[in-house]
Design an enzyme around this catalytic site. Structure first.
Site, mmCIF file in Angstrom:
data_model
loop_
_atom_site.group_PDB
_atom_site.id
_atom_site.type_symbol
_atom_site.label_atom_id
_atom_site.label_comp_id
_atom_site.label_asym_id
_atom_site.label_seq_id
_atom_site.Cartn_x
_atom_site.Cartn_y
_atom_site.Cartn_z
ATOM 1 N N GLY A 201 13.652 9.300 70.500
ATOM 2 C CA GLY A 201 12.466 8.851 69.766
ATOM 3 C C GLY A 201 12.666 7.469 69.184
ATOM 4 N N ASN A 202 11.779 7.071 68.292
ATOM 5 C CA ASN A 202 11.918 5.770 67.629
ATOM 6 C C ASN A 202 11.419 5.866 66.190
ATOM 7 O OD1 ASN A 202 8.994 4.901 67.481
ATOM 8 N ND2 ASN A 202 9.222 5.333 69.664
ATOM 9 N N ARG A 203 11.508 4.755 65.462
ATOM 10 C CA ARG A 203 11.293 4.811 64.014
ATOM 11 C C ARG A 203 9.848 4.553 63.586
ATOM 12 N NH1 ARG A 203 13.675 1.364 61.034
ATOM 13 N NH2 ARG A 203 14.290 -0.155 62.589
ATOM 14 N N SER A 204 8.903 4.561 64.509
ATOM 15 C CA SER A 204 7.508 4.311 64.100
ATOM 16 C C SER A 204 6.992 5.457 63.223
ATOM 17 C CB SER A 204 6.625 4.164 65.342
ATOM 18 O OG SER A 204 5.284 4.083 64.935
ATOM 19 N N ALA A 267 4.552 2.954 69.336
ATOM 20 C CA ALA A 267 5.812 2.654 70.004
ATOM 21 C C ALA A 267 6.009 3.768 71.042
ATOM 22 C CB ALA A 267 6.941 2.625 68.993
#
Ligand code: PMT
Length: 392
Positions: A201-204, A267
């Site tokens: 995943g990512n930090r959005s 993102a």
């Protein structure tokens, strides 16, 4: 702006303190007028210390000041939160039997009411009819939230979050230059499963998307929000939650195509795991190294852009570009995405551990075919600049 906050007698009166605090911290001048029953739930000292103004609830004290008329003229906006069922009924009838009732009757300022009560009271035909009459008169009545009520019961009737009430009340004064427009916002970060318990995943956080959706609603648009891995509730915004990129794509395929503006700060995972495991991968099962094969995801905004432009050639599509690059390189990369993804504007965002993701403010460059504007401030201020630029 000068905001008069009316407080009526319900358990949610304690939330008026937070509403006043947010207004004052945002630079507004605030005065509070509690009813006699509100003072059973919240004290004058609390209201005076938060507003930095003296607080009166009596109509017949210091009569020579004609306080209700002075306050009615002073206010740029009157917000009553919480507004009880009884207050709604009295306002419908124009009953002015206390200071707040007199101020409300004497003012020409916009009036916003945030009701809070038990579900049965909110759904009672008398309240339903009162709310309809108030709305017909142009008074804004904020929908109560669904959730835990005073007792052990839950349902519609809860006072919404104070920051939502403030934003909703202030939006009443914003010009409705997006009225009649349909806006789609795609935000958050997609997640790709490795196994049932792990993902890439990512930090959005979705904050930029929420700011865009709320700005569009404030300016009168109909807004749909697709939220990848964050939750958001607003009675005025249709929100669909998604997890993976493939779920995002199928959600968008089932959407209507009649959008005027599509803005995508999401993102999106560029790659997904080719064969996610059906069961949790056990430590050591693959030896000392675990090799995952990743395959490329489709470019969602390019697919969407092609489809939507057939339905409405005038649709304006805005993508974001998150880069860890200096400003010159950032703008060049954004220009490349503008052409490659067939977009009308790219919001170039330098990101790092301390910039961009999951923060309340940001610094971006709005990059179009023939312009570059740097904007910094809260994510709401950036949302405003984006709509000011594309809604010309
Ligand atoms: O959500 P917040 O915490 O508020 O953070 C906001 C933000 C930092 C996520 C936002 O400001 C931002 O910069 N978003 C862009 C994130 C990104 O993935 O950029 P990108 O350069 O990889 O993608 C360019 C554009 O193509 C984006 O509009 C993206 O949504 C889209 N894209 C990317 C990959 C893909 N497979 N499909 C896409 O549609």
């Amino acid at each position: 702006m000068r905001v008069l906050v009316g407080v009526t007698g319900g358990v949610a009166a304690y939330k008026a303190a937070e509403i006043i605090r947010i207004l004052v911290e945002s630079g507004h001048e605030v005065r509070a007028v509690p009813t006699a029953n509100a003072l059973r739930f919240i004290g004058v000292a609390t209201l005076e210390s938060l507003t930095h103004n003296s607080v009166h609830s009596e109509l017949y004290s210091d009569v020579e000041d004609v306080r209700h008329v002075e306050m009615a003229k002073w206010a740029d906006l009157i917000l009553v939160a919480p507004a009880t069922a009884s207050f709604l009924a009295r306002t419908v009838s124009g009953l002015a039997d206390d200071l707040l009732g007199n101020v409300v009757l004497a003012t020409k300022a916009p009036l916003v009411l945030a009701p809070a009560m038990h579900t049965e009271m909110w759904q009672n035909k008398a309240t339903v009819s009162n709310v309809a009459k108030l709305r017909e008169r142009g008074i804004r009545v904020i929908e109560p939230a669904v959730g835990r009520l005073t007792g052990s019961d839950s349902g519609i009737g809860r006072l919404p979050d104070p920051s939502y009430i403030v934003q909703s009340a202030l939006s009443n004064l914003v010009p409705k230059d997006l009225a009649g427009k349909n806006v789609l916002i795609i935000a958050g970060g997609t997640r790709e499963n490795i196994d049932p318990v792990r993902f890439i995943g990512n930090r959005s956080s979705g904050k930029q998307g929420i700011a865009l959706a709320e700005e569009a609603v404030a300016r009168g648009a109909m807004v749909e929000l697709v939220a990848a891995n964050f939750s958001y509730y607003s009675p005025e915004i249709e929100t669909t939650e998604v997890v993976s990129t493939s779920e995002l794509i199928s959600t968008l395929e089932h959407r209507e195509s009649n959008f005027d503006f599509v803005i995508m700060p999401a993102a999106v995972a560029d790659y997904r795991v080719e064969h996610p495991s059906e069961n949790k991968i056990k430590k050591g099962a693959a030896g000392e190294e675990l090799v995952l094969t990743l395959v490329e995801n489709p470019d969602v905004i390019s697919l969407l852009s092609k489809r939507l432009r057939i339905a409405n050639p005038k649709v304006v599509i805005v993508g974001f570009a998150a880069e860890t690059a200096s400003e010159t390189a950032l703008i060049d990369l954004a220009k490349g995405k503008l052409i490659r993804k067939e977009l009308d504007m790219v919001v170039a965002n330098e990101v790092s551990a301390t910039l961009g993701f999951d923060r309340d403010s940001n610094e971006v460059v709005l990059v179009g075919p023939d312009f570059e504007h740097t904007v910094s401030g809260t994510k709401r201020a950036i949302a405003k600049a984006i709509f000011d630029t594309i809604n010309r």
